[in-house]
Structures are given as C-alpha cells and as structure tokens.
Design a protein around this motif. Structure first.
Motif, PDB file in Angstrom:
ATOM      1  N   PHE A 230       0.826  -1.213   0.000  1.00 42.27           N
ATOM      2  CA  PHE A 230       0.000   0.000   0.000  1.00 42.27           C
ATOM      3  C   PHE A 230       0.862   1.266   0.000  1.00 42.27           C
ATOM      4  O   PHE A 230       1.890   1.354   0.674  1.00 42.27           O
ATOM      5  CB  PHE A 230      -0.932  -0.008   1.218  1.00 42.27           C
ATOM      6  CG  PHE A 230      -1.923  -1.138   1.195  1.00 42.27           C
ATOM      7  CD1 PHE A 230      -3.079  -1.044   0.442  1.00 42.27           C
ATOM      8  CD2 PHE A 230      -1.676  -2.313   1.899  1.00 42.27           C
ATOM      9  CE1 PHE A 230      -3.988  -2.084   0.396  1.00 42.27           C
ATOM     10  CE2 PHE A 230      -2.581  -3.361   1.871  1.00 42.27           C
ATOM     11  CZ  PHE A 230      -3.735  -3.247   1.113  1.00 42.27           C
ATOM     12  N   LYS A 281      -2.963   3.514  -3.735  1.00 44.39           N
ATOM     13  CA  LYS A 281      -3.585   2.389  -3.047  1.00 44.39           C
ATOM     14  C   LYS A 281      -3.408   2.598  -1.527  1.00 44.39           C
ATOM     15  O   LYS A 281      -2.288   2.741  -1.044  1.00 44.39           O
ATOM     16  CB  LYS A 281      -2.938   1.080  -3.489  1.00 44.39           C
ATOM     17  CG  LYS A 281      -3.659  -0.162  -3.014  1.00 44.39           C
ATOM     18  CD  LYS A 281      -3.060  -1.414  -3.640  1.00 44.39           C
ATOM     19  CE  LYS A 281      -3.295  -1.419  -5.148  1.00 44.39           C
ATOM     20  NZ  LYS A 281      -2.844  -2.689  -5.764  1.00 44.39           N
ATOM     21  N   SER A 311      -7.546  -0.808  -2.913  1.00 54.14           N
ATOM     22  CA  SER A 311      -7.456  -0.204  -1.587  1.00 54.14           C
ATOM     23  C   SER A 311      -8.307  -1.001  -0.601  1.00 54.14           C
ATOM     24  O   SER A 311      -9.309  -1.614  -0.980  1.00 54.14           O
ATOM     25  CB  SER A 311      -7.924   1.250  -1.633  1.00 54.14           C
ATOM     26  OG  SER A 311      -7.073   2.041  -2.440  1.00 54.14           O
TER      27      SER A 311
END
Length: 618
Positions: A230, A281, A311
């Motif tokens: 992420f 993300k 996400s």
C-alpha cells in the motif's frame, strides 16, 4: 455494582484522609479558632469508628443496596471534609505570605487569627460533623460490625519466576488469524465492492471485548508484505463518536503528515483529501466502531472514492450487525486462544525472573487453574499475570483462585479486572481511578498525567525522590499490570486504556467523576469532583454550562481542543468564582470564536488568584 468498587476505592483513600484531618496543623488551626474541643474529639472517634466498619460494609454492599448507599454518602462527606482540611492547611501559608512573617512553625501564624479567611468555617465543620454522625449512627440498622486486622501486601523473594528469555512478541495464538487477514489484504478478489468505479474492500473483524481485535489489526497493519503493498496507510480509533468530518480529517492528517491542520470546511477537506489519495492504493483501519447508522458510514466511505483499485479498509467491532453493514467480504470472527497459548501468555507476565525451581511446580499448578478461569481471553490473562507477578506467596495465588469475584454477574466488568483492581496497592487504586477522567481510546501523555496526580495530591512523598519520579514509578506499575497499555503505534508509541479497563475506572469513580461528550453523560449531581470535556462535538455545550454551574466542589476541570463562545467563557468564569476547591484547570488548545476569527482563550489573573487551592494550570 458501581458502589461495590466505590467502597474498595474508599478504603484505599481513608487512611490518607484521616491522617491529614487529624494532623497537627489542622488541630492547631481549629484550636486557634476556639472551636468546640469536645466536638473535635468526638469527630476523631467517629473517624476511627468508620475505619473499623469499612471492611464489613464492602463485603455486605454486594447484596445490600442500603449498605451501598451508606458507603456512597460516607464518601461524599469525606470529600467535603478533605476539601476543608486542604483549605485549613493552605490558610497559614497565605497568612504568612501576606503578613511577611518569618519562621516555619505553624503556631506562629495562628497569632494572626483575625486574618483567617475561610468562609463559614464553623458552620462547615458542624455540618460535616453532623452528617458524619448521622452516617455512623446507621451502622446498627445496617448490621455493620467493626473488624480488626488488615490485609497486607506481602512480598518475598520466593515469588515464582522463570529464567529470562530472549525478547519475544507478547501475542500468542494469532498466527492463523494473521495469515487469514493478510491474505485478504494482499489479494484482489471478486468480493470487492465497487465504489465510484474503484474497488475498495472492507474487511470486518468481529469479536467480544478483550479478545484481541485491535492487537490482530496491528499485527497485519505492520506486516512487512502489507507495508510494501500500500502507498498510504492510516489508523483511526473510532469508538462512540462517529463524526465523519473528524474521522476524515484524522485520516488526512495521518497520510499527509500534517498535525492539527486548520481546514474547517468539509468541501475543502474533501478536495485536499482527493489530491492526497488520488490514484494511490491505501489501507485504513477503523478501530473499535460502535455506530450502527448506515448513512454515516456511507458518507465516510464516499470520501475515499479517489483511491486506487485494491485499496482496503479494516474495521474492528464487537457488533456483528456493524460488521455486516460495513463489510464487503464475510465477517472474520476472532475467537479465544487455546489453553496452551493462554498459559504461555500468562507465564510471560506472571513469571519473569529466576526462583527456586522446587517452588515452581506448585505455583504452576495453581496458575493453570487460574488461567482456565480466564476462558481464553487475552486481556483477562494479561491482567491476572500482571497481578500475580507481584504475589510472592502460594496462599495469595490460592486466594485469587478461590475468590468469590469469579461468581459476579451483576455487571459487564470482567471478574479478572475486578480481581486485579482489588489487589492493587492503595496508592495505585486512587491514581487508576483518576484516569476515568479521560474518554475511551484517549492517548495518555505520561508527563501530563503525573502532573494531574500531583495536583490531586495522589503521590506519596518518598525520601530522595521527586514527585515526578514517584509518579513515573506509579505509571510504570500500572503499565506492568496492564491497566495502562503501551502501543508502538503507526507513527509513534503511545499509552492508552483498553475500553474494558476504562469502564472499570469509571465504575471505581462512580458519580464523582464525569466525562462529557463521549456518550457517557447521564445527568449531573452536586457530588462531581472531576469534570472533563474532550470532544470535537459542540451539541453538549448547554449541558456543560449547566453542569459547571451546579458543581461547586469540583477539583478538576479539563477541556481539550474546544471552540468556545464568548458567552460560554463568560459563564465559565462566573462558575469558576464559586469553585473554591478547584485544584486543576486545563483549557489547553481551546479558542474563542469572535467576529474576527478564532483567538486563544484568556482568563483573568484576578480570577486565577482567587483559586487558592489551584495546583495545576494549563
């Protein structure tokens, strides 16, 4: 059940109070005022009588509501007497400073009795005396009998402790849970919900209080593979107050590294958030969600539509309905840990140093029986492990194993937490109870809390140690016993209290401590000693004004991060004029809304000067 804890709290503070009231300073002051000597002696006798009745009262109050009420009335009276004693102890110093007198002996000051300025002193002493007399006279009707002997906290080097081992995780039995959640985070499956054209998966973790939901979320949040996946990460503790703007702002501040951003308008915040997350993300954790309002959740979720596909949002909650409402994948139910994992967790906290190996087997046998009573609940196991670490005798372990507390079902407090609290040393009981002034999930600043303890005179002086050093020892003791939790955090480490521990602190304090703005407000009485208002909401401001005006015996008044009106500040200053017992006043990071914008709060120096018991001002 709240009164049950109030009784235990009262016993812890009674010795300190009676020593202060019966001290030489107070007696000399009263003598100088030529008050009734016979009444004073009778007052001393009643204090000793009350002390002898407390143990019996605490046992009987569980089944007798009249005894519970008796303890509550007694505690309120003792608070009044203690406040007066503090005024009496402060007055000689005031006279000495204003009179320019030299010397430190108290009786020198009493030569200036005409300068004493304690309003209605005689009337207040008489009122406290008669109230206490009425309470004591009820003992026969309630069947209370005096007891002799006290329970002593013993210590010895025979405590059961193992050889020290290499530092290891404090988490047991969650490897499979961690692997399952990490798999969901790393995969982009067909269950992802389409929100505004982007795929955002919401993973709900559901389980009872104390089971380890937050711990599991921290594990996966910091997993090395998750960190790599992420671009942006944010952790938000939600709790009771599901305010969309506040939650969104917290996430924005976290992912941008800003602190206390000045954005006030929702649309402006949404535009800035879009710039920050667009095409990236993200992983958000919404920890400890209680709100069941779908519209609020939908509003919050819509703020994140600009993030990249893949996400994720993790939601932790005790409520299965909330998990179903928010989740886009099936609920992940987190269960209790196994017997062996329970034992390993307990042993880590209960056995910490080398002991005589011949004693270990006996302690382990009892310890395993105690662990089985915790029913695989990590918070309960850690709490009792932290308690028994300080118990040096086998019969102390047996007392806990056989305690009637395990049978309590009258409230939602864990029996293990009741046990851990009841076995705290008296000085830690008072300090722990004071922590109820903080709302749930509040990040506790150690240095600030120690100053508040000092203001309330909760730290017992020790030779060759400053009060700050003593306070730090108290704080570390509460951490080691799992009453205050240390968390590494996403950005920096912090301290906080688990929700269930916070509930316990609130029960301990009863109606003498009031938090407003976190959903716990149930009305007010004139008995409140500690009042806090620490929330971004403004709709309770009328209740706060009402409460402040009624609470003339407040000792602590704590506001944090509020925008106050000019009229409210004027009302507050008017209320402060009557708060003769106030010891702590904190208005940090508060502002007043004026025609020209926000300005910092200012308080009249004359007003502050009249608060002669004030010890902490922020």
């Amino acid at each position: 059940m709240a009164e049950l804890i109030a009784g235990a709290f009262f016993t812890a503070s009674f010795e300190r109070f009676s020593n202060m009231v019966l001290s030489g300073e107070v007696l000399k002051f009263v003598s100088a005022k030529k008050l009734n000597d016979r009444m004073l002696k009778k007052f001393k006798t009643m204090l000793l009588s009350v002390k002898a009745l407390l143990n019996d009262a605490e046992k009987k109050q569980i089944s007798d509501p009249d005894v519970r009420q008796w303890l509550d009335e007694l505690r309120d009276t003792m608070y009044d007497a203690e406040d007066l004693a503090y005024e009496i102890q402060t007055e000689p110093l005031r006279c000495k400073i204003e009179g320019g007198q030299s010397g430190s002996r108290i009786f020198q000051v009493f030569n200036f009795t005409s300068r004493f300025n304690i309003k209605n002193l005689e009337d207040r002493i008489v009122e406290i005396f008669h109230t206490l007399e009425g309470v004591v006279n009820q003992k026969d009707l309630l069947g209370l009998t005096p007891s002799v002997g006290v329970h002593l906290n013993r210590s010895s080097s025979s405590s059961p402790q193992l050889l020290p081992v290499e530092e290891e995780s404090d988490i047991y039995g969650r490897d499979d849970d961690k692997a399952a959640i990490v798999k969901l985070l790393l995969s982009d499956d067909d269950h992802d919900d389409v929100v505004g054209g982007n795929k955002i998966s919401v993973i709900p973790i559901v389980g009872m209080g104390g089971i380890g939901k937050t711990t599991l979320a921290h594990l996966v949040f910091n997993d090395v593979n998750v960190v790599k996946k992420f671009d942006l990460k944010a952790w938000v503790t939600v709790s009771d107050e599901f305010d969309v703007f506040t939650l969104t702002k917290t996430i924005f501040e976290t992912i941008t590294g800003q602190k206390d951003c000045s954005i006030k308008h929702p649309h402006q915040l949404q535009c800035e958030l879009k710039k920050a997350i667009e095409g990236k993300k993200f992983l958000y954790v919404l920890d400890d969600v209680w709100n069941e309002n779908y519209n609020l959740w939908d509003n919050l979720r819509s703020q994140f539509t600009f993030g990249a596909s893949g996400s994720k949002i993790i939601v932790t909650t005790r409520n299965e309905k909330i998990g179903s409402m928010m989740g886009t994948v099936p609920i992940y139910y987190i269960g209790i840990i196994s017997n062996e994992d329970s034992w390993q967790l307990f042993a880590k906290h209960a056995f910490q140093k080398i002991i005589n190996r011949s004693a270990l087997q006996e302690f382990e046998e009892i310890g395993r029986k105690i662990v089985r009573k915790c029913n695989g609940l990590p918070l309960a196991i850690k709490s009792l492990g932290g308690l028994l670490c300080y118990k040096k005798h086998i019969d102390e372990w047996e007392d806990i194993l056989n305690s009637d507390t395990w049978k309590m079902e009258e409230c939602n407090i864990l029996p293990t937490l009741w046990l851990s609290y009841n076995y705290l040393p008296p000085h830690l009981k008072r300090c722990f109870a004071y922590c109820s002034i903080f709302p749930k999930d509040f990040e506790i600043e150690k240095e600030r809390l120690i100053l508040l303890w000092m203001a309330e005179d909760l730290l017992l002086p020790q030779e060759n140690m400053t009060l700050e050093e003593i306070g730090e020892n108290y704080f570390n003791d509460l951490v080691s016993r799992s009453f205050i939790h240390y968390t590494k955090g996403v950005v920096f480490p912090y301290y906080h209290m688990h929700d269930l521990v916070n509930d316990l602190a609130s029960f301990v304090s009863g109606e003498f401590c009031l938090r407003m703005g976190d959903g716990s407000f149930k009305g007010t009485t004139g008995k409140i000693r500690h009042l806090s208002y620490m929330t971004s909401k403004s709709h309770d401001i009328k209740k706060l004004e009402e409460c402040s005006s009624k609470s003339k015996v407040l000792r602590s008044l704590l506001f944090d991060s509020r925008i106050l009106s000019v009229q409210f500040l004027a009302n507050l200053e008017q209320c402060l004029k009557g708060m003769r017992c106030l010891r702590m006043l904190s208005l940090c990071e508060n502002h007043i809304m004026t025609c020209s914008g926000l300005v910092p709060i200012t308080i009249s120096l004359d007003l502050i000067g009249n608060l002669k018991l004030l010890r902490y001002l922020n």
